[in-house]
Enzyme design. Structure first.
Site, mmCIF file in Angstrom:
data_model
loop_
_atom_site.group_PDB
_atom_site.id
_atom_site.type_symbol
_atom_site.label_atom_id
_atom_site.label_comp_id
_atom_site.label_asym_id
_atom_site.label_seq_id
_atom_site.Cartn_x
_atom_site.Cartn_y
_atom_site.Cartn_z
ATOM 1 N N THR A 60 41.453 38.466 40.822
ATOM 2 C CA THR A 60 42.372 38.291 41.944
ATOM 3 C C THR A 60 42.187 39.329 43.051
ATOM 4 O O THR A 60 42.520 39.071 44.200
ATOM 5 C CB THR A 60 43.833 38.348 41.456
ATOM 6 O OG1 THR A 60 44.056 39.591 40.767
ATOM 7 C CG2 THR A 60 44.116 37.192 40.508
ATOM 8 N N HIS A 61 41.698 40.513 42.718
ATOM 9 C CA HIS A 61 41.451 41.560 43.706
ATOM 10 C C HIS A 61 40.165 42.282 43.355
ATOM 11 O O HIS A 61 39.868 42.500 42.179
ATOM 12 C CB HIS A 61 42.606 42.590 43.742
ATOM 13 C CG HIS A 61 43.898 42.037 44.257
ATOM 14 N ND1 HIS A 61 44.750 41.276 43.462
ATOM 15 C CD2 HIS A 61 44.489 42.121 45.473
ATOM 16 C CE1 HIS A 61 45.796 40.933 44.186
ATOM 17 N NE2 HIS A 61 45.680 41.428 45.389
ATOM 18 N N LEU A 69 39.051 44.823 40.650
ATOM 19 C CA LEU A 69 40.180 45.742 40.717
ATOM 20 C C LEU A 69 41.335 45.224 39.875
ATOM 21 O O LEU A 69 42.010 45.975 39.182
ATOM 22 C CB LEU A 69 40.633 45.911 42.172
ATOM 23 C CG LEU A 69 41.967 46.635 42.413
ATOM 24 C CD1 LEU A 69 41.888 48.067 41.911
ATOM 25 C CD2 LEU A 69 42.330 46.607 43.893
ATOM 26 N N SER A 70 41.580 43.907 39.925
ATOM 27 C CA SER A 70 42.682 43.317 39.186
ATOM 28 C C SER A 70 42.347 41.869 38.877
ATOM 29 O O SER A 70 41.591 41.221 39.607
ATOM 30 C CB SER A 70 43.976 43.393 39.997
ATOM 31 O OG SER A 70 45.064 42.891 39.260
ATOM 32 N N CYS A 71 42.916 41.390 37.761
ATOM 33 C CA CYS A 71 42.657 40.007 37.390
ATOM 34 C C CYS A 71 43.783 39.487 36.515
ATOM 35 O O CYS A 71 44.606 40.247 36.000
ATOM 36 C CB CYS A 71 41.318 39.873 36.657
ATOM 37 S SG CYS A 71 41.301 40.606 35.003
#
Length: 399
Positions: A60-61, A69-71
């Site tokens: 996601t990021h 970075l993020s998921c």
């Protein structure tokens, strides 16, 4: 019906996802109900509907260099960690790593109206997205904070449960201070180059594990306990090691061009069988256990051929190393033979030590080590098989 069909209702896809998860592990009924109730697709709206209910992570990021970075984590990992967390109604939960908000929604479902969930993330874009998703799906009561997860969220504590959804190399003191005695911490913990999701129970003087699960997570920012070095002139082969290890970088430079020795065990595996627990045995038996990573060019040239090129265990000793290797069995059709390849003056000796741990794993392939973590400054039993020092804990491992 094909799950990729655009007219398949999300609740049907969700039920099928949960059915698949239940064939892979025994899930608590409360976890099953939560996974059925929370609409994962609404937390990853950029993903096709069918993909939202696949057993895969959704990024996601990203950092500017393209790394994650993020998921939204793989639902298999999500459900396994929730199962291990053993959430009860009315409990207070802290989540480190907000992600999309999906896991916080599951936690909130498990705690019920009389419980409370606090999720914290260091990245403002991540928390803003999580807040939007939670609000739009009716989970307004979840507290979303921007901050360093290593410091926890004392204002919402003490907590009955803490779950960490980013890869941690250490267990910060704040987590110890903010969890009640008898509470549970579920965390993807990294040591000697491998990561395991571990469920720890907080005792009076230590964290004590009762569950372990192979996983991979986006690393937690700010924990700088690992180093890496390339060992060939073209930078194709990298060793990843921990800061407490005595690694002679100069002595290992060019080691792959030196003496070479291959040792093969009589242990075989079929194509879909995991042998990753060999790494755990090495991490307990060998102080010099590290991760070796070989680029495709190094493998194609025969310079370095680890069992899994991007992540395999190796052991180092001075200017020598040996790594886990694999080849097709010449005597058993459809199976692969495990062994080790050594380089340097002690190539044959180190390769033999890797093979010893292959045989140790083969005697009980499902065995995990006992793991305990003592906060820095607390007394540690002298009979521990392996002690790994980190800034905030002393990690103890034994079989």
């Amino acid at each position: 019906m094909n799950d990729t069909a655009t007219d398949t209702p999300p609740e049907v896809l969700r039920a099928r996802m949960v059915d698949r998860l239940r064939t892979r592990m025994a899930l608590a009924p409360t976890v099953v109900d939560a996974m059925l109730a929370v609409e994962r697709h609404r937390y990853v709206p950029q993903a096709p509907l069918a993909e939202a209910y696949d057993e895969s992570a959704v990024i996601t990021h990203r950092f500017p260099d393209g790394t994650s970075l993020s998921c939204a984590s793989d639902p298999h990992i999500v459900s396994a960690m929730l199962n291990a967390l053993q959430v009860r109604p009315r409990q207070k939960i802290m989540e480190v790593g907000a992600g999309t908000g999906y896991n916080a929604a599951l936690l909130s479902t498990l705690t019920g109206r009389d419980g409370h969930v606090t999720t914290i993330d260091i990245n403002a874009d991540v928390t803003a997205n999580a807040r939007r998703n939670l609000d739009s799906t009716g989970f307004n009561a979840v507290t979303v904070l921007i901050g360093d997860g290593a410091r926890g969220a004392a204002q919402g504590g003490p907590y009955d449960r803490i779950i960490v959804t980013v890869g941690a190399w250490d267990l910060p003191r704040a987590w110890w201070d903010q969890l009640v005695v008898g509470g549970r911490l579920v965390v993807p913990l990294r040591w000697r180059g491998t990561t395991r999701a571990i469920s720890f129970i907080k005792r009076e003087d230590r964290w004590e594990s009762d569950w372990m699960f192979l996983c991979g997570f986006v690393p937690m920012l700010g924990q700088t306990g690992e180093r890496n070095t390339t060992i060939d002139p073209d930078g194709l082969v990298t060793l990843h090691y921990d800061i407490d290890q005595n690694v002679d970088v100069d002595a290992l430079s060019g080691v792959l061009d030196g003496q070479r020795s291959a040792r093969w065990s009589d242990v075989t595996v079929h194509g879909q069988e995991s042998f990753d627990r060999v790494w755990l045995h090495l991490s307990v038996a060998e102080a010099g256990t590290v991760r070796i990573q070989a680029d495709r060019a190094a493998v194609d040239a025969g310079l370095c051929t680890p069992a899994i090129p991007v992540r395999s265990p190796a052991i180092i000793d001075g200017g020598s190393l040996a790594y886990l290797a694999i080849r097709r069995s010449e005597t058993e059709q459809g199976r692969w033979q495990l062994g080790a390849i050594g380089h340097g003056p002690a190539a044959d000796t180190l390769a033999g030590r890797v093979v010893d741990q292959i045989h140790a794993w083969d005697r009980d392939r499902d065995a995990d080590p006992d793991v305990a973590a003592y906060p820095a400054g607390m007394a540690v039993p002298e009979e521990a098989a392996r002690i790994i020092d980190k800034p905030d804990i002393r990690l103890l491992l034994r079989y």
